[in-house]
Design a protein around this motif. Structure first.
Motif, PDB file in Angstrom:
ATOM      1  N   GLU A  48      -2.101 -12.292   8.596  1.00 43.75           N
ATOM      2  CA  GLU A  48      -1.903 -13.321   7.578  1.00 43.75           C
ATOM      3  C   GLU A  48      -0.544 -13.256   6.905  1.00 43.75           C
ATOM      4  OE1 GLU A  48      -5.140 -13.078   4.844  1.00 43.75           O
ATOM      5  OE2 GLU A  48      -6.637 -13.600   6.356  1.00 43.75           O
ATOM      6  N   GLU A  73      -7.170   7.454  -6.173  1.00 40.15           N
ATOM      7  CA  GLU A  73      -8.428   6.768  -5.843  1.00 40.15           C
ATOM      8  C   GLU A  73      -8.224   5.262  -5.726  1.00 40.15           C
ATOM      9  OE1 GLU A  73     -11.692   9.874  -7.790  1.00 40.15           O
ATOM     10  OE2 GLU A  73     -11.357   7.900  -8.702  1.00 40.15           O
ATOM     11  N   LEU A  74      -7.385   4.735  -6.607  1.00 39.94           N
ATOM     12  CA  LEU A  74      -7.099   3.294  -6.580  1.00 39.94           C
ATOM     13  C   LEU A  74      -6.550   2.880  -5.215  1.00 39.94           C
ATOM     14  CD1 LEU A  74      -6.745   0.566  -8.080  1.00 39.94           C
ATOM     15  CD2 LEU A  74      -4.491   1.368  -8.804  1.00 39.94           C
ATOM     16  N   TYR A  77      -9.278   2.385  -2.908  1.00 35.22           N
ATOM     17  CA  TYR A  77     -10.355   1.484  -3.340  1.00 35.22           C
ATOM     18  C   TYR A  77     -10.463   0.277  -2.402  1.00 35.22           C
ATOM     19  CZ  TYR A  77     -13.070  -1.901  -5.903  1.00 35.22           C
ATOM     20  OH  TYR A  77     -14.028  -2.821  -6.234  1.00 35.22           O
ATOM     21  N   PHE A  79     -12.191  -3.532  -1.914  1.00 38.14           N
ATOM     22  CA  PHE A  79     -12.886  -4.628  -2.580  1.00 38.14           C
ATOM     23  C   PHE A  79     -14.177  -4.954  -1.836  1.00 38.14           C
ATOM     24  CE2 PHE A  79      -8.556  -5.152  -4.083  1.00 38.14           C
ATOM     25  CZ  PHE A  79      -8.773  -5.372  -5.433  1.00 38.14           C
ATOM     26  N   ASN A  81     -16.206  -7.869  -2.483  1.00 38.30           N
ATOM     27  CA  ASN A  81     -16.601  -9.275  -2.321  1.00 38.30           C
ATOM     28  C   ASN A  81     -15.416 -10.231  -2.491  1.00 38.30           C
ATOM     29  OD1 ASN A  81     -16.583  -8.524  -5.029  1.00 38.30           O
ATOM     30  ND2 ASN A  81     -18.762  -8.838  -5.305  1.00 38.30           N
ATOM     31  N   GLY A  82     -15.724 -11.504  -2.315  1.00 34.02           N
ATOM     32  CA  GLY A  82     -14.696 -12.535  -2.475  1.00 34.02           C
ATOM     33  C   GLY A  82     -13.674 -12.512  -1.353  1.00 34.02           C
ATOM     34  N   GLY A  83     -12.578 -13.208  -1.575  1.00 36.43           N
ATOM     35  CA  GLY A  83     -11.529 -13.325  -0.570  1.00 36.43           C
ATOM     36  C   GLY A  83     -10.861 -11.996  -0.258  1.00 36.43           C
ATOM     37  N   LEU A  84     -11.012 -11.020  -1.155  1.00 34.23           N
ATOM     38  CA  LEU A  84     -10.381  -9.715  -0.944  1.00 34.23           C
ATOM     39  C   LEU A  84     -11.321  -8.726  -0.255  1.00 34.23           C
ATOM     40  CD1 LEU A  84      -8.725  -9.292  -4.460  1.00 34.23           C
ATOM     41  CD2 LEU A  84      -7.582  -9.952  -2.344  1.00 34.23           C
ATOM     42  N   HIS A  87     -10.634  -5.439   1.905  1.00 34.10           N
ATOM     43  CA  HIS A  87      -9.246  -4.984   1.784  1.00 34.10           C
ATOM     44  C   HIS A  87      -9.187  -3.696   0.978  1.00 34.10           C
ATOM     45  CE1 HIS A  87      -6.711  -7.794   3.753  1.00 34.10           C
ATOM     46  NE2 HIS A  87      -7.110  -8.846   3.076  1.00 34.10           N
ATOM     47  N   PHE A  89      -7.076  -1.557  -1.538  1.00 35.12           N
ATOM     48  CA  PHE A  89      -6.038  -1.880  -2.513  1.00 35.12           C
ATOM     49  C   PHE A  89      -4.684  -1.331  -2.073  1.00 35.12           C
ATOM     50  CE2 PHE A  89      -3.310  -0.746  -6.008  1.00 35.12           C
ATOM     51  CZ  PHE A  89      -3.136  -1.989  -6.583  1.00 35.12           C
ATOM     52  N   ILE A  92      -2.836  -3.534   0.316  1.00 38.40           N
ATOM     53  CA  ILE A  92      -2.225  -4.683  -0.364  1.00 38.40           C
ATOM     54  C   ILE A  92      -0.955  -4.237  -1.084  1.00 38.40           C
ATOM     55  CG2 ILE A  92      -2.588  -6.355  -2.228  1.00 38.40           C
ATOM     56  CD1 ILE A  92      -5.533  -6.450  -1.456  1.00 38.40           C
ATOM     57  N   PHE A  93      -1.035  -3.076  -1.696  1.00 35.28           N
ATOM     58  CA  PHE A  93       0.102  -2.473  -2.409  1.00 35.28           C
ATOM     59  C   PHE A  93       1.306  -2.295  -1.466  1.00 35.28           C
ATOM     60  CE2 PHE A  93       1.857   1.920  -3.224  1.00 35.28           C
ATOM     61  CZ  PHE A  93       2.495   1.687  -4.443  1.00 35.28           C
ATOM     62  N   SER A  95       1.792  -3.774   1.429  1.00 35.00           N
ATOM     63  CA  SER A  95       2.239  -5.055   1.971  1.00 35.00           C
ATOM     64  C   SER A  95       3.108  -5.792   0.958  1.00 35.00           C
ATOM     65  CB  SER A  95       1.040  -5.923   2.350  1.00 35.00           C
ATOM     66  OG  SER A  95       0.287  -5.271   3.352  1.00 35.00           O
TER      67      SER A  95
ATOM     68  N   GLU B  48     -14.522 -14.840  -7.792  1.00 39.69           N
ATOM     69  CA  GLU B  48     -14.904 -14.127  -6.573  1.00 39.69           C
ATOM     70  C   GLU B  48     -15.352 -12.694  -6.829  1.00 39.69           C
ATOM     71  OE1 GLU B  48     -11.717 -14.412  -3.791  1.00 39.69           O
ATOM     72  OE2 GLU B  48     -11.847 -16.594  -3.644  1.00 39.69           O
ATOM     73  N   LEU B  49     -14.727 -12.034  -7.787  1.00 38.13           N
ATOM     74  CA  LEU B  49     -15.042 -10.620  -8.021  1.00 38.13           C
ATOM     75  C   LEU B  49     -15.880 -10.409  -9.270  1.00 38.13           C
ATOM     76  CD1 LEU B  49     -11.580  -8.932  -7.278  1.00 38.13           C
ATOM     77  CD2 LEU B  49     -13.497  -9.189  -5.721  1.00 38.13           C
ATOM     78  N   PHE B  79       1.905 -13.249  -3.662  1.00 41.04           N
ATOM     79  CA  PHE B  79       1.823 -13.422  -2.214  1.00 41.04           C
ATOM     80  C   PHE B  79       2.005 -14.888  -1.858  1.00 41.04           C
ATOM     81  CE2 PHE B  79      -0.376  -9.417  -2.854  1.00 41.04           C
ATOM     82  CZ  PHE B  79       0.177  -8.653  -1.848  1.00 41.04           C
ATOM     83  N   GLY B  82      -1.490 -16.532   3.692  1.00 39.45           N
ATOM     84  CA  GLY B  82      -2.733 -15.843   4.054  1.00 39.45           C
ATOM     85  C   GLY B  82      -3.783 -15.922   2.960  1.00 39.45           C
ATOM     86  N   PHE B  89       0.186  -9.694  -7.471  1.00 41.18           N
ATOM     87  CA  PHE B  89      -0.213  -8.323  -7.141  1.00 41.18           C
ATOM     88  C   PHE B  89      -0.798  -7.620  -8.362  1.00 41.18           C
ATOM     89  CE2 PHE B  89       0.487  -3.798  -7.143  1.00 41.18           C
ATOM     90  CZ  PHE B  89      -0.220  -3.450  -6.006  1.00 41.18           C
ATOM     91  N   MET B 100     -13.119  -0.072 -10.516  1.00 40.92           N
ATOM     92  CA  MET B 100     -13.223   1.388 -10.432  1.00 40.92           C
ATOM     93  C   MET B 100     -13.719   2.008 -11.733  1.00 40.92           C
ATOM     94  SD  MET B 100      -9.969   2.835  -8.320  1.00 40.92           S
ATOM     95  CE  MET B 100      -9.964   4.301  -9.351  1.00 40.92           C
TER      96      MET B 100
END
Lengths: 329, 329
Positions: A48, A73-74, A77, A79, A81-84, A87, A89, A92-93, A95, B48-49, B79, B82, B89, B100
């Motif tokens: 994407e 830990e973050l 982590y 996700f 539900n939802g669009g994430l 994924h 975290f 994403i960080f 990217s 979503e979340l 972003f 996608g 972010f 968390m």
């Protein structure tokens, strides 16, 4: 006291385990990381956003991070539900940082600062490649994510893998291998995490030429269609073939007896000899350090026995430091 | 020298501007932030979340962060394609931390540590509420994101807004207001960022009772259907009504002449008197500090003139510190 330069070559959970243990010792660590992953969260981000695969690098960064537990830990982590959904975290960080810095290596450098890592994490390549898997019937399947789940691969078996396009390794990776006192290959999935590193042009040559001692951390288990019936000797032979020279100086191998029911479970899924064995004990060109390396059973109310055969980070790091003082002095 | 306790009340870009300037002064800052946003990236994450709105809090955290420029820029990175398209972010970062830590306030506290912020950011409430917008014809529209884009609102105009469910303010916010030497209200969108804070139960009472001096940073512009023809006096009157007491001690107001073509552009979109004026100069219950507060034109090849009428963070903070030494000594 001299601080040794240690280079690790691998990816994924194997490197995470190794680096988590190793970072507690006074050594300079450079972690070279496979860049062939294209499944799950990593695969979606590649597709994407057009970024390079963050997953393996993220695990190495977290392993070497000296930041707070929360931040580490973050990064792991996921996700729910939802669009994430699905994924990580940390992916994403990485990217976002790649996009901001306009290069994956640049993003990794910034991430390393933010996470205050001990040592360095070096993606083995900086290019966008796909793993091509050639089966024993010469059919080619594209995508690392197929390795573990594709029934054709499991049935027919892999002849070889290659990356397309073929790319040069990061100069930084070559430089670190040349300056190393010790190179550690593995642990990690053989085709998923180990081999892709050797397919980056320049890596085999630098391993042939470096004065570093080379340790191979032998896999604990085999995978159906990938490494069926591989023994310690076979792994070493294959890796030496990848380097194109008999370069492995020592192997670390688990000698702790594994629970019979756990072996049974693995053999049901991955075929017989799914726990790696030594073929014979005659003299070889490399030392073998045999010690207890497996992660102890986590018993509890919900989990009465160990469910995976995995390396233990503390035991593994201790074994490596022992071998290092034997090999490098 | 005594370090003054300053509390800011607002949200969004206005608070970002104020806090960016204020953090350079030796004061204790507590930023109380509106929690009614439900548009864009923030709205999607809420839906979503099931998280609380991260957007306004993120901007305040970034403004107060003493971390590297890269980390601050990363928090504002959006972003572009996608499944993550349009997401900031920093919003994803706050949502992951909320998940968390299992509470929004808990997540904000961890974010504050990671971003090494000067002072504190306090979401005005910790509950999930929606802004209800009651029009002059008594019709109710739900969702803060409608404020600026709903043609019905622009045509008919807002009678009042309320939050549903009605919730108590964070205890921390109340405590900080009670301990404050100075409370700064604004700048920010009147209905979007300012009013929602006063709808959190306990905030008006704490403002009536605190010994702090209260400064209102008057809006520069009005919005069609929301604050048509509002003057400085009208804003003060409305905010005193929200507090249910004449509590404002001083107002900071821009006296720098704004470019005629820029005013014309605003009036075309937001109606006449879209730049806020003072009605008359007779004696009032509050001081008015009139200074140049506007953000200078960023002229360049592509941008020959200023395109927004916005507060300047340096000028605003300087004016506040001037007023503070006048009011608090």
């Amino acid at each position: 006291m001299k601080k040794y330069n240690i280079v690790t070559i691998g990816g994924g959970t194997g490197s995470f385990t190794l680096l988590s243990g190793l970072k507690k010792y006074p050594v300079n660590i450079s972690a070279i990381v496979s860049m062939a992953d294209d499944g799950g969260s990593t695969g979606r981000l590649r597709d994407e956003l057009g970024v390079l695969p963050p997953g393996d690098v993220r695990q190495c960064l977290v392993a070497l991070s000296e930041e707070s537990k929360t931040l580490r830990e973050l990064m792991s982590y996921r996700f729910e539900n939802g669009g994430l959904e699905g994924h990580s975290f940390g992916n994403i960080f990485l990217s976002a940082l790649e996009k901001m810095e306009k290069s994956f290596s640049g993003g990794v450098k910034e991430a390393a600062k933010i996470l205050r890592i001990k040592g360095e994490v070096i993606p083995v390549i900086d290019g966008n490649v796909r793993m091509h898997i050639k089966l024993n019937n010469d059919k080619i399947i594209v995508g690392e994510n197929n390795l573990d789940k594709n029934e054709e691969i499991r049935k027919i078996g892999i002849k070889e893998i290659f990356l397309q396009p073929s790319v040069f390794a990061n100069k930084e990776a070559i430089k670190k291998i040349k300056e190393a006192d010790l190179v550690i290959i593995g642990p990690g999935d053989y085709f998923g995490s180990i081999v892709p590193n050797f397919l980056a042009r320049g890596i085999p040559k630098s391993l042939r030429e470096t004065k570093a001692k080379i340790i191979y951390v032998c896999n604990l288990t085999n995978k159906k269609g990938q490494t069926d019936n591989f023994s310690l000797e076979k792994y070493v032979e294959e890796i030496n073939k990848l380097i194109k020279k008999e370069r492995i100086d020592a192997v670390i191998f688990n000698n702790k007896k594994i629970n019979a029911s756990l072996i049974k479970r693995y053999e049901k899924r991955e075929g017989k000899n799914s726990v790696v064995k030594i073929e014979n004990k005659k003299v070889k060109n490399y030392k073998i350090l045999q010690v207890d390396l497996v992660n102890g059973a986590k018993k509890g109310l919900l989990c009465k026995e160990q469910s995976f055969i995995r390396h233990d980070s503390v035991k593994l790091a201790r074994a490596i430091m022992e071998l290092q003082s034997f090999l490098c002095n």
